[in-house]
Design a protein around this motif. Structure first.
Motif, PDB file in Angstrom:
ATOM      1  N   LEU A 157     -15.928 -11.282  51.749  1.00  0.00           N
ATOM      2  CA  LEU A 157     -15.601 -12.698  51.743  1.00  0.00           C
ATOM      3  C   LEU A 157     -16.796 -12.495  52.887  1.00  0.00           C
ATOM      4  CD1 LEU A 157     -15.124 -16.337  51.248  1.00  0.00           C
ATOM      5  CD2 LEU A 157     -12.598 -15.100  52.020  1.00  0.00           C
ATOM      6  N   LYS A 158     -17.293 -14.150  53.289  1.00  0.00           N
ATOM      7  CA  LYS A 158     -17.800 -14.266  54.216  1.00  0.00           C
ATOM      8  C   LYS A 158     -17.757 -15.681  54.696  1.00  0.00           C
ATOM      9  CE  LYS A 158     -20.851 -11.757  55.068  1.00  0.00           C
ATOM     10  NZ  LYS A 158     -21.124 -10.939  56.112  1.00  0.00           N
ATOM     11  N   ALA A 159     -17.353 -16.119  55.652  1.00  0.00           N
ATOM     12  CA  ALA A 159     -16.345 -16.823  56.257  1.00  0.00           C
ATOM     13  C   ALA A 159     -17.442 -17.866  57.302  1.00  0.00           C
ATOM     14  CB  ALA A 159     -14.930 -17.214  56.611  1.00  0.00           C
ATOM     15  N   TYR A 160     -18.027 -19.187  56.456  1.00  0.00           N
ATOM     16  CA  TYR A 160     -18.613 -19.563  57.831  1.00  0.00           C
ATOM     17  C   TYR A 160     -17.486 -21.027  58.108  1.00  0.00           C
ATOM     18  CZ  TYR A 160     -21.984 -16.374  57.696  1.00  0.00           C
ATOM     19  OH  TYR A 160     -23.041 -15.273  57.982  1.00  0.00           O
ATOM     20  N   ASP A 161     -17.754 -21.851  59.378  1.00  0.00           N
ATOM     21  CA  ASP A 161     -17.450 -23.129  59.689  1.00  0.00           C
ATOM     22  C   ASP A 161     -18.700 -23.684  60.398  1.00  0.00           C
ATOM     23  OD1 ASP A 161     -15.931 -25.281  60.338  1.00  0.00           O
ATOM     24  OD2 ASP A 161     -15.243 -24.591  62.725  1.00  0.00           O
ATOM     25  N   PRO A 162     -20.109 -24.043  59.971  1.00  0.00           N
ATOM     26  CA  PRO A 162     -21.313 -24.086  60.766  1.00  0.00           C
ATOM     27  C   PRO A 162     -20.669 -25.899  61.018  1.00  0.00           C
ATOM     28  CG  PRO A 162     -21.338 -25.005  57.728  1.00  0.00           C
ATOM     29  CD  PRO A 162     -19.846 -24.072  58.563  1.00  0.00           C
ATOM     30  N   PHE A 194     -23.379 -28.294  62.286  1.00  0.00           N
ATOM     31  CA  PHE A 194     -24.971 -28.978  62.040  1.00  0.00           C
ATOM     32  C   PHE A 194     -25.592 -28.892  60.543  1.00  0.00           C
ATOM     33  CE2 PHE A 194     -25.142 -28.906  66.458  1.00  0.00           C
ATOM     34  CZ  PHE A 194     -24.468 -30.154  66.715  1.00  0.00           C
ATOM     35  N   ALA A 195     -26.535 -29.918  59.877  1.00  0.00           N
ATOM     36  CA  ALA A 195     -26.654 -28.994  58.700  1.00  0.00           C
ATOM     37  C   ALA A 195     -27.461 -27.986  58.921  1.00  0.00           C
ATOM     38  CB  ALA A 195     -27.727 -30.491  58.560  1.00  0.00           C
ATOM     39  N   PHE A 196     -28.815 -27.777  59.539  1.00  0.00           N
ATOM     40  CA  PHE A 196     -30.066 -26.622  59.802  1.00  0.00           C
ATOM     41  C   PHE A 196     -28.655 -25.168  59.818  1.00  0.00           C
ATOM     42  CE2 PHE A 196     -29.312 -27.723  64.825  1.00  0.00           C
ATOM     43  CZ  PHE A 196     -28.736 -25.975  65.276  1.00  0.00           C
ATOM     44  N   GLU A 197     -27.585 -25.359  60.504  1.00  0.00           N
ATOM     45  CA  GLU A 197     -26.723 -24.205  60.184  1.00  0.00           C
ATOM     46  C   GLU A 197     -26.471 -23.922  59.208  1.00  0.00           C
ATOM     47  OE1 GLU A 197     -24.625 -24.013  64.803  1.00  0.00           O
ATOM     48  OE2 GLU A 197     -23.474 -25.061  63.173  1.00  0.00           O
ATOM     49  N   LEU A 198     -26.179 -24.731  57.924  1.00  0.00           N
ATOM     50  CA  LEU A 198     -25.365 -24.561  56.758  1.00  0.00           C
ATOM     51  C   LEU A 198     -27.219 -24.234  56.080  1.00  0.00           C
ATOM     52  CD1 LEU A 198     -23.587 -25.175  54.902  1.00  0.00           C
ATOM     53  CD2 LEU A 198     -24.128 -27.557  54.538  1.00  0.00           C
ATOM     54  N   ALA A 199     -27.746 -24.657  56.360  1.00  0.00           N
ATOM     55  CA  ALA A 199     -29.125 -24.376  55.459  1.00  0.00           C
ATOM     56  C   ALA A 199     -29.294 -22.915  55.023  1.00  0.00           C
ATOM     57  CB  ALA A 199     -30.173 -25.045  55.567  1.00  0.00           C
ATOM     58  N   ALA A 200     -29.068 -22.383  57.248  1.00  0.00           N
ATOM     59  CA  ALA A 200     -30.084 -20.710  56.881  1.00  0.00           C
ATOM     60  C   ALA A 200     -28.425 -20.298  55.996  1.00  0.00           C
ATOM     61  CB  ALA A 200     -29.557 -20.838  58.832  1.00  0.00           C
ATOM     62  N   ILE A 201     -27.458 -20.870  56.345  1.00  0.00           N
ATOM     63  CA  ILE A 201     -26.172 -19.550  56.199  1.00  0.00           C
ATOM     64  C   ILE A 201     -26.229 -19.900  54.348  1.00  0.00           C
ATOM     65  CG2 ILE A 201     -23.799 -19.990  55.348  1.00  0.00           C
ATOM     66  CD1 ILE A 201     -23.708 -21.091  58.125  1.00  0.00           C
ATOM     67  N   ILE A 202     -27.127 -21.015  53.927  1.00  0.00           N
ATOM     68  CA  ILE A 202     -27.226 -21.406  52.034  1.00  0.00           C
ATOM     69  C   ILE A 202     -28.032 -20.250  51.904  1.00  0.00           C
ATOM     70  CG2 ILE A 202     -27.615 -23.372  50.450  1.00  0.00           C
ATOM     71  CD1 ILE A 202     -25.678 -24.810  51.679  1.00  0.00           C
ATOM     72  N   LYS A 203     -29.198 -20.216  52.152  1.00  0.00           N
ATOM     73  CA  LYS A 203     -30.639 -19.151  52.112  1.00  0.00           C
ATOM     74  C   LYS A 203     -30.328 -17.918  51.832  1.00  0.00           C
ATOM     75  CE  LYS A 203     -34.893 -19.064  53.862  1.00  0.00           C
ATOM     76  NZ  LYS A 203     -35.990 -18.960  55.268  1.00  0.00           N
ATOM     77  N   ASP A 204     -29.454 -17.770  53.196  1.00  0.00           N
ATOM     78  CA  ASP A 204     -28.778 -16.581  53.422  1.00  0.00           C
ATOM     79  C   ASP A 204     -27.393 -16.042  52.064  1.00  0.00           C
ATOM     80  OD1 ASP A 204     -29.283 -13.923  55.120  1.00  0.00           O
ATOM     81  OD2 ASP A 204     -27.494 -13.970  54.741  1.00  0.00           O
ATOM     82  N   GLY A 205     -27.372 -17.180  51.887  1.00  0.00           N
ATOM     83  CA  GLY A 205     -26.302 -15.958  51.082  1.00  0.00           C
ATOM     84  C   GLY A 205     -26.861 -16.193  49.215  1.00  0.00           C
ATOM     85  N   ILE A 206     -28.100 -17.135  49.382  1.00  0.00           N
ATOM     86  CA  ILE A 206     -29.071 -16.665  48.334  1.00  0.00           C
ATOM     87  C   ILE A 206     -29.745 -15.807  48.056  1.00  0.00           C
ATOM     88  CG2 ILE A 206     -30.176 -17.876  46.695  1.00  0.00           C
ATOM     89  CD1 ILE A 206     -29.884 -20.931  47.771  1.00  0.00           C
ATOM     90  N   TYR A 228     -17.375 -18.409  51.727  1.00  0.00           N
ATOM     91  CA  TYR A 228     -16.320 -19.395  51.987  1.00  0.00           C
ATOM     92  C   TYR A 228     -16.865 -20.505  53.005  1.00  0.00           C
ATOM     93  CZ  TYR A 228     -12.080 -22.700  53.696  1.00  0.00           C
ATOM     94  OH  TYR A 228     -11.153 -23.658  53.910  1.00  0.00           O
ATOM     95  N   VAL A 229     -17.642 -21.718  53.455  1.00  0.00           N
ATOM     96  CA  VAL A 229     -18.133 -22.699  53.924  1.00  0.00           C
ATOM     97  C   VAL A 229     -17.144 -24.379  53.993  1.00  0.00           C
ATOM     98  CG1 VAL A 229     -20.229 -23.703  54.895  1.00  0.00           C
ATOM     99  CG2 VAL A 229     -20.222 -21.817  53.066  1.00  0.00           C
ATOM    100  N   THR A 230     -16.674 -24.167  55.810  1.00  0.00           N
ATOM    101  CA  THR A 230     -16.065 -25.758  55.628  1.00  0.00           C
ATOM    102  C   THR A 230     -16.652 -26.695  56.154  1.00  0.00           C
ATOM    103  OG1 THR A 230     -15.618 -24.636  57.837  1.00  0.00           O
ATOM    104  CG2 THR A 230     -13.585 -24.605  55.678  1.00  0.00           C
ATOM    105  N   VAL A 231     -18.107 -28.032  55.168  1.00  0.00           N
ATOM    106  CA  VAL A 231     -18.157 -28.604  55.688  1.00  0.00           C
ATOM    107  C   VAL A 231     -17.857 -29.511  56.463  1.00  0.00           C
ATOM    108  CG1 VAL A 231     -20.506 -29.821  54.595  1.00  0.00           C
ATOM    109  CG2 VAL A 231     -20.171 -28.265  53.573  1.00  0.00           C
ATOM    110  N   GLU A 232     -18.401 -30.273  57.109  1.00  0.00           N
ATOM    111  CA  GLU A 232     -17.759 -31.678  57.949  1.00  0.00           C
ATOM    112  C   GLU A 232     -17.806 -32.837  57.253  1.00  0.00           C
ATOM    113  OE1 GLU A 232     -15.526 -30.627  60.090  1.00  0.00           O
ATOM    114  OE2 GLU A 232     -17.018 -28.516  59.715  1.00  0.00           O
ATOM    115  N   ASN A 233     -16.911 -33.302  57.146  1.00  0.00           N
ATOM    116  CA  ASN A 233     -17.050 -34.687  56.471  1.00  0.00           C
ATOM    117  C   ASN A 233     -16.699 -36.108  56.923  1.00  0.00           C
ATOM    118  OD1 ASN A 233     -14.283 -35.438  57.169  1.00  0.00           O
ATOM    119  ND2 ASN A 233     -13.146 -35.218  55.318  1.00  0.00           N
ATOM    120  N   GLU A 234     -17.044 -35.866  58.840  1.00  0.00           N
ATOM    121  CA  GLU A 234     -16.956 -36.451  60.085  1.00  0.00           C
ATOM    122  C   GLU A 234     -18.485 -37.175  59.923  1.00  0.00           C
ATOM    123  OE1 GLU A 234     -16.539 -36.871  64.267  1.00  0.00           O
ATOM    124  OE2 GLU A 234     -15.964 -35.776  63.312  1.00  0.00           O
TER     125      GLU A 234
END
Length: 247
Positions: free
Chosen positions: A14-19, A21-33, A46-52
């Motif tokens: 399990l790879k767990a990330y807590d990004p 910013f959007a650019f961090e999330l994009a890099a993680i998703i790209k690498d995950g694909i 498992y990626v926690t994405v902020e709702n703030e």
């Protein structure tokens, strides 16, 4: 949900990330694909994405490796001549609290603080323990350097890590810091309140990051303790408040 990233530790694939910013999330998703679909690795994320809602900055150059490996310097202090130095670490939405603390420390206390984004405590922990294992089993051989140590080997000052999760996460990577950092986290029972009230209650807001930094500088004898007492009063922090974990 202060425990979920800690609960990810025992699951090997399990790879767990807590990004933050959007650019961090994009890099993680790209690498995950790439890893899950193209290379067919037996892993999941498992990626926690902020709702703030908060402003999304542009990606600094050359940080993609750090995003994927778990940590990178997001913003330098820009005050290299200051005598007092600090390094502030945040993950997820709490990175914004570290950035606010950076401004306060510079403008009010003449402390030059660099801000680091921790995108994955688990990646840092797994890398550090893997390096330790190889070094232990190969005495006299070329020693591997954990990513945390590589990033921080030329840094100066005190270290403060703030997280929306339990203190066990920052404490799990402490051994690879140049010296023990202060760990701030949300240990305790869940509560229903505003973000500002919850961050103040669990002592992870910008004011507590500032006070933790000043207190650590005072502990090292580099700052008058009276400065810390004044800051505690100025920020309206109650030093006699109960430990959040026991309330």
């Amino acid at each position: 949900d202060g425990n979920s990233h800690l609960l990810a530790y025992p699951v090997p694939n399990l790879k767990a990330y807590d990004p933050a910013f959007a650019f961090e999330l994009a890099a993680i998703i790209k690498d995950g694909i790439r890893r899950m679909f193209v290379e067919q690795e037996d892993i999941f994320y498992y990626v926690t994405v902020e709702n703030e809602p908060y402003p999304q900055p542009p990606q600094p150059p050359g940080v993609e490796e750090g995003i994927l490996r778990g940590m990178y310097r997001f913003r330098s202090s820009g005050a290299d001549g200051a005598e007092l130095k600090a390094n502030l670490f945040g993950s997820g939405a709490i990175l914004n609290q570290a950035l606010e603390a950076q401004v306060i420390l510079g403008e009010r206390y003449n402390v030059a603080a660099d801000v680091w984004s921790i995108t994955s405590f688990k990646e840092l922990y797994m890398d550090g323990t893997a390096c330790d294992r190889v070094n232990r089993l190969n005495p006299g051989g070329e020693q591997r350097v954990p990513w945390v140590r590589r990033c921080l080997q030329e840094t100066e000052g005190v270290y403060v890590i703030a997280s929306d999760y339990v203190k066990a996460l920052p404490n799990s990577i402490c051994r690879w810091f140049p010296k023990p950092p202060v760990a701030l986290g949300t240990d305790g029972f869940g509560r229903s309140e505003s973000r500002a009230a919850l961050r103040r209650f669990f002592e992870v807001d910008a004011a507590h990051i500032v006070v933790a930094t000043l207190a650590e500088l005072a502990r090292e004898g580099r700052l008058d303790p009276e400065v810390v007492r004044s800051a505690i009063a100025e920020f309206g922090i109650d030093p006699g408040a109960p430990n959040p974990v026991s309330v």
